[in-house]
Write a protein that holds these residues in place. Sequence first.
Motif, PDB file in Angstrom:
ATOM      1  N   LEU A  15       0.818  -1.208   0.000  1.00  0.00           N
ATOM      2  CA  LEU A  15       0.000   0.000   0.000  1.00  0.00           C
ATOM      3  C   LEU A  15       0.855   1.263   0.000  1.00  0.00           C
ATOM      4  O   LEU A  15       0.339   2.365  -0.113  1.00  0.00           O
ATOM      5  N   PRO A  48      -0.507  -4.168  -3.785  1.00  0.00           N
ATOM      6  CA  PRO A  48      -1.241  -4.949  -2.787  1.00  0.00           C
ATOM      7  C   PRO A  48      -1.930  -6.154  -3.415  1.00  0.00           C
ATOM      8  O   PRO A  48      -2.104  -6.218  -4.630  1.00  0.00           O
ATOM      9  N   GLY A  49      -2.295  -7.109  -2.583  1.00  0.00           N
ATOM     10  CA  GLY A  49      -3.008  -8.273  -3.089  1.00  0.00           C
ATOM     11  C   GLY A  49      -3.470  -9.126  -1.938  1.00  0.00           C
ATOM     12  O   GLY A  49      -2.958  -9.013  -0.818  1.00  0.00           O
ATOM     13  N   PRO A  50      -4.446  -9.988  -2.203  1.00  0.00           N
ATOM     14  CA  PRO A  50      -5.037 -10.785  -1.121  1.00  0.00           C
ATOM     15  C   PRO A  50      -4.113 -11.879  -0.587  1.00  0.00           C
ATOM     16  O   PRO A  50      -4.473 -12.558   0.367  1.00  0.00           O
ATOM     17  N   PHE A  89      -6.058  -3.859  10.144  1.00  0.00           N
ATOM     18  CA  PHE A  89      -5.657  -2.497  10.474  1.00  0.00           C
ATOM     19  C   PHE A  89      -5.946  -2.206  11.941  1.00  0.00           C
ATOM     20  O   PHE A  89      -6.678  -2.926  12.605  1.00  0.00           O
ATOM     21  N   MET A 102     -16.781  -2.061   6.433  1.00  0.00           N
ATOM     22  CA  MET A 102     -17.726  -1.183   5.763  1.00  0.00           C
ATOM     23  C   MET A 102     -18.956  -1.096   6.671  1.00  0.00           C
ATOM     24  O   MET A 102     -19.652  -2.100   6.862  1.00  0.00           O
ATOM     25  N   GLN A 160     -14.133 -12.438  -3.499  1.00  0.00           N
ATOM     26  CA  GLN A 160     -13.068 -11.979  -4.372  1.00  0.00           C
ATOM     27  C   GLN A 160     -12.008 -13.071  -4.555  1.00  0.00           C
ATOM     28  O   GLN A 160     -11.462 -13.242  -5.633  1.00  0.00           O
ATOM     29  N   ASN A 175      -8.004   1.133   1.241  1.00  0.00           N
ATOM     30  CA  ASN A 175      -6.954   0.135   1.440  1.00  0.00           C
ATOM     31  C   ASN A 175      -7.530  -1.271   1.452  1.00  0.00           C
ATOM     32  O   ASN A 175      -6.939  -2.194   0.890  1.00  0.00           O
ATOM     33  N   VAL A 176      -8.680  -1.431   2.103  1.00  0.00           N
ATOM     34  CA  VAL A 176      -9.319  -2.753   2.103  1.00  0.00           C
ATOM     35  C   VAL A 176      -9.609  -3.173   0.666  1.00  0.00           C
ATOM     36  O   VAL A 176      -9.306  -4.296   0.249  1.00  0.00           O
ATOM     37  N   LYS A 203      -8.109  -2.228  -1.967  1.00  0.00           N
ATOM     38  CA  LYS A 203      -6.853  -2.517  -2.666  1.00  0.00           C
ATOM     39  C   LYS A 203      -6.321  -3.890  -2.277  1.00  0.00           C
ATOM     40  O   LYS A 203      -5.903  -4.664  -3.134  1.00  0.00           O
ATOM     41  N   VAL A 204      -6.321  -4.178  -0.973  1.00  0.00           N
ATOM     42  CA  VAL A 204      -5.795  -5.462  -0.512  1.00  0.00           C
ATOM     43  C   VAL A 204      -6.598  -6.607  -1.117  1.00  0.00           C
ATOM     44  O   VAL A 204      -6.048  -7.621  -1.530  1.00  0.00           O
ATOM     45  N   LEU A 205      -7.928  -6.411  -1.198  1.00  0.00           N
ATOM     46  CA  LEU A 205      -8.771  -7.474  -1.745  1.00  0.00           C
ATOM     47  C   LEU A 205      -8.752  -7.474  -3.266  1.00  0.00           C
ATOM     48  O   LEU A 205      -9.352  -8.329  -3.894  1.00  0.00           O
ATOM     49  N   LYS A 206      -8.076  -6.495  -3.846  1.00  0.00           N
ATOM     50  CA  LYS A 206      -8.015  -6.348  -5.304  1.00  0.00           C
ATOM     51  C   LYS A 206      -9.408  -6.316  -5.926  1.00  0.00           C
ATOM     52  O   LYS A 206      -9.681  -7.023  -6.909  1.00  0.00           O
ATOM     53  N   LEU A 207     -10.284  -5.536  -5.353  1.00  0.00           N
ATOM     54  CA  LEU A 207     -11.616  -5.397  -5.944  1.00  0.00           C
ATOM     55  C   LEU A 207     -11.492  -4.730  -7.306  1.00  0.00           C
ATOM     56  O   LEU A 207     -10.682  -3.818  -7.483  1.00  0.00           O
TER      57      LEU A 207
END
Lengths: 276, 368
Positions: free
Chosen positions: A78, A96-98, A104, A110, A125, B264-265, B267-271
């Motif tokens: 990030l 970034p990636g899963p 955090f 959400m 995802q 950031n969430v 991005k991390v999950l690559k949505l």
Amino acid sequence: MSTIIEQNQSNIITDNGLFPSNEVMLDLKNLKKVYPTPKGDYVVLEDLNLQIRKEEFVTIIGHSGCGKTTMLSMIAGLNPISGGRISVLGKQIKGPGPDRGVIFQAPSLMPWMTALQNVLLGVNQVFPHATKAQRNDIAKYYLQKVGLEDAFNKRASDLSQGMQQRVGIARAFAIKPKVLLLDEPFGMLDSLTRGELQDILIEIWNKEKITAVMITHDVDEAIFLADRVVMMTSGPKAKIGDILDIEFERPRTRKSVLEHDDYYKYRKHLIDFLEH
Amino acid sequence: MKQSLTLGKVTKFIGLGFLSTIKDLFTGNIDKEDFKTLLRKTIVPLASILLFIGLWHMGAKALYNKEADFKIEKALTDQGQAAADAMEACIASGDVSCKPNTLPSPSQVWDSYKSLLRDHNIIAADKAAFKEKTAALNEKRVADGLDEITYTGRPSFVDQIFRSLKTVFAGFLLALLIAVPLGIFIGLSPTLKSAFNWFIQIFKPVSPVVWYLLVFMIVKTLLIDSNEDSSFTISFISVGLCSMWATLVNTAMGVSSVDKDYINVAKVLKLGSFQKIFKVVLPSSLPLIFTGLKITLSVAWMVLIAIELLAQSPGLGLFVWEEFQNGANDSNAKIIVAMFVIGIIGFLLDRLMLTIQNWVSFDKTDAI
Ligand SMILES: Nc1ncnc2c1ncn2[C@@H]1O[C@H](COP(=O)(O)OP(=O)(O)OP(=O)(O)O)[C@@H](O)[C@H]1O
Ligand SMILES: [Mg+2]
């Protein structure tokens, strides 16, 4: 399984302190980070080297502002790196990636979604080919693991901080990352809730054995959770100052750790480092 | 008990919480603290309304007397005592030719309101009769492929209200369809933001009249070969363009200021971008978008009156203008009726938006 690895580890650690490459999950090499500021460049991290083995739980402590969050967000992809490299299983990361899940400090759910939807956001995802029912099962399984079986359909905004962070933990484990990155995940919680969540975290982790890197300000937390505690020097140009192996056997209980003879020796080591 | 609870919830939800307190008063379950609230929320507004009407009444009377005195005085100096007496008698008789034409009193306005309603009933009856009479004929015309014969009589006051509402909703919809997507794009892309920024800054403060003229120039040419009445089209487009800015700016702001953690969430999950926009960005900016839409609707309603007047498009604006031009006995009173109707409808539209906002928004803290 884990015993074999432990036996192996003692044999394979080479003289220069590096692990053979097939054992390394996360490799930080000569990592550097520079923030441009109005008063010129600020070098936060320089020549930072750290290797983290598969299935290892590493905690990171260091003074406030030394660059822990900076390092972790660079691992997460990030935050762009200014020099050196970061690789996961030998492959250099690109953004970034899963494969690198993050928990955090703020739960960052959400708020308009339910607990289940929040976990599903990641699961959908990462497992696009699973059926809807399978994905639901995965999400529900992890929510149960963190003790939220009664709150699947509660809105995140209606949950307490502690419960929100539980969802955060479920969300991170549910996407089955290779590395789990945690930035003071319990820093905002009261000590009672913090203890509960540490137990939950370590319980899931014992089962999943996902390589974990966790920043904390709490020396006891650092010892209780970690295989190794990494101490960072103060900035600017922070690097790894010292590494302490915690040799308590797993699974651990809080009681057994506190009663262990080595506990105060470890604690003193860390506090001595921080007070310098 | 359960019923009163839901009523309380609903009324509170739509921002009319004091209604449930009134209900408590009648059902008798009320304690001291509630009574104080009741006093503050119902008695005080009621008293202030009465005070307002009283002041209005006296003010109208004073204005009336001033104009009457002036007229008599003028007749006296211009034409002598006889003319002055005649003028006084004429004014006392309430004859249109000499009646002081000033701020009407509350009771005159109330009478006009009733007469407008009567007029509406007559026209409605007339319309119904017309429809009945032409029903068979129209059926035949439709079968023959001809246009139906429609009622072309004068619209009643209530008809004007509905036409105004139609225009304002068309304009609002246009504003929504332009401003929300555009705002999302601007909010997402810093490049687009700098491309559009000057545009927004310059056009936002432009007055409704100028928008109307601009739209008029363009639409007139576009529809030059159609003989349809373009006044509705022109007025709803002008209303939309005048009122869309608040939504545009708020949407862009909401989208560009989504909590960094959520991004950031994502991005991390690559949505993917679609998922990111619809699952993260839009829901989180919804409260701001709705604040914008609420402002847009109230601005739309406000400028509508002026634009209808300019465009000669049927509706309350035109009604006010025609009454002003026409100068009949009760024209002024009718204008005041229209003023109240405009105000009350504006208030109701605002409440409607607030209700929708509370309903869709995750953020349950009271939006104002
Ligand atoms: N975006 C940025 N631009 C400039 N300087 C930054 C930026 N982010 C962080 N810094 C600076 O870099 C240093 C390291 O910050 P960082 O947040 O990584 O520290 P930390 O070790 O996580 O601190 P804490 O323990 O308080 O969370 C700090 O001095 C901070 O002021
Ligand atoms: Mg930090």
